[in-house]
Scaffold this active site. Structure first.
Site, mmCIF file in Angstrom:
data_model
loop_
_atom_site.group_PDB
_atom_site.id
_atom_site.type_symbol
_atom_site.label_atom_id
_atom_site.label_comp_id
_atom_site.label_asym_id
_atom_site.label_seq_id
_atom_site.Cartn_x
_atom_site.Cartn_y
_atom_site.Cartn_z
ATOM 1 N N TYR A 139 0.836 -1.216 0.000
ATOM 2 C CA TYR A 139 0.000 0.000 0.000
ATOM 3 C C TYR A 139 0.867 1.262 0.000
ATOM 4 O O TYR A 139 0.367 2.359 -0.193
ATOM 5 C CB TYR A 139 -0.931 0.046 1.222
ATOM 6 N N HIS B 113 0.381 -11.630 2.258
ATOM 7 C CA HIS B 113 -0.718 -10.921 1.587
ATOM 8 C C HIS B 113 -1.534 -11.840 0.664
ATOM 9 O O HIS B 113 -2.764 -11.823 0.696
ATOM 10 C CB HIS B 113 -0.134 -9.746 0.806
#
Ligand SMILES: NC(=O)C1=CN([C@@H]2O[C@H](COP(=O)(O)OP(=O)(O)OC[C@H]3O[C@@H](n4cnc5c(N)ncnc54)[C@H](OP(=O)(O)O)[C@@H]3O)[C@@H](O)[C@H]2O)C=CC1
Ligand SMILES: O=C(O)C(=O)[C@@H](O)[C@H](O)C(=O)CO
Length: 279
Positions: free
Chosen positions: A51, A109
């Site tokens: 991110y 992730h």
């Protein structure tokens, strides 16, 4: 004030019933949004190496108005760094970016099964926990086969599995697997990232009946099915609204109507972890 005091237990980890998503919150503008989220009552925060906002999340939370030990700060290992030594360096880098002494929760992730290194990545997360870089470890987007492979190879069960979960993609089988293994299921895009779910006539009808908003219907539903949703909102009023759902009584008709919204092909971006690769 903590407006989401309820907790979900799995292993040694206890988390608030609702957390805060930070995807898309970057740079200086993110600082006020995240500090506002703390003031709104959020204590569980979700970030990721990919991110590119671990710096903003760390800076905002280091200067937050609550003690560090009240906060649960999450980040995630990207698919391009699953190899053991790269995974360790990436976790260290995540921590340096946040400026914190430890992260509360670190997740793989995506499994990236085509790469085939997620067990190696898991061993790195176990080491990171042993070294105190992170307090708790888990995964994201893992299917039962992936979870079983981790547990069989290491004997260590992930504490969290963060998955796509919303009324159009309810993941009953995955949730049952997580529950049976004591794994907390967190929900990403719990509001369907404000796509057509928020205009759904069934959800709109339930919201009208209870004089609440559609996001409140959806978030209350999450907490009732044992999912820990991570809604993102940059808007202070929406932040509070999304957290203020504990007193909402959805009845059996409401729950049956929401259950009927589930769609086999309900993923928002068709990201099936069996085949999807994210680096
Ligand atoms: N592990 C993974 O693979 C993934 C993890 N995630 C995590 O999950 C978090 C949440 O998912 P995300 O994809 O952001 O989507 P969400 O389902 O949280 O939806 C966010 C969108 O909904 C809007 N919104 C929020 N609250 C309201 C409200 N009360 N009324 C109307 N609109 C509202 C927001 O707009 P506004 O900000 O203007 O209020 C934003 O556009 C992410 O931020 C990230 O941390 C997300 C995707 C994948
Ligand atoms: O946001 C995340 O954590 C992701 O993994 C993204 O890939 C997410 O699925 C997305 O943004 C899709 O457009």
């Amino acid at each position: 004030m903590n407006r989401a005091p309820a907790v979900t237990a799995g292993g040694s980890l206890t988390v608030p019933a609702i957390g805060f998503g930070t995807y898309g919150l970057n740079g200086l503008p993110a600082l006020d949004v995240i500090r506002q989220a703390v003031a709104s009552g959020y204590r569980l925060f979700d970030s990721a190496f990919n991110y590119e906002n671990e710096g903003a999340v760390g800076a905002a939370l280091r200067s937050a108005s609550v003690p560090r030990e009240e906060l649960l700060i999450t980040s995630k290992l990207p698919g391009r760094h699953h190899a053991h030594d790269e995974a360790i360096a990436t976790i260290e880098e995540s921590l340096l970016r946040t400026g914190l002494e430890y992260l509360d929760l670190y997740l793989i992730h995506w499994p990236n099964p085509g790469v085939g290194l997620y067990v190696e990545a898991w061993q790195a997360l176990i080491e990171a926990r042993e070294r105190g870089l992170v307090r708790h470890i888990g995964v994201s987007n893992f299917l039962p086969d992936h979870l079983t492979a981790l547990m069989e190879a290491t004997g260590v069960t992930p504490e969290v599995n963060q998955i796509e979960l919303h009324p159009y993609f309810q993941q009953e089988t995955q949730r049952a697997f997580d529950r049976e293994h004591g794994i907390i299921t967190e929900a990403w895009s719990p509001l369907g990232r404000a796509t057509d779910i928020l205009q759904d006539p069934v959800l709109t009808g339930i919201a009208h009946k209870h004089q609440i908003t559609v996001p409140q219907v959806v978030l209350r539903w999450h907490t009732l099915i044992g999912s820990v949703p991570l809604p993102k909102s940059a808007d202070p009023q929406r932040q509070v609204q999304n957290l203020t759902v504990a007193g909402i009584s959805l009845d059996e008709d409401d729950l049956a109507a929401i259950a009927a919204l589930d769609r086999p092909a309900g993923r928002i971006w068709d990201q099936d972890p069996a085949t999807y690769e994210e680096f």
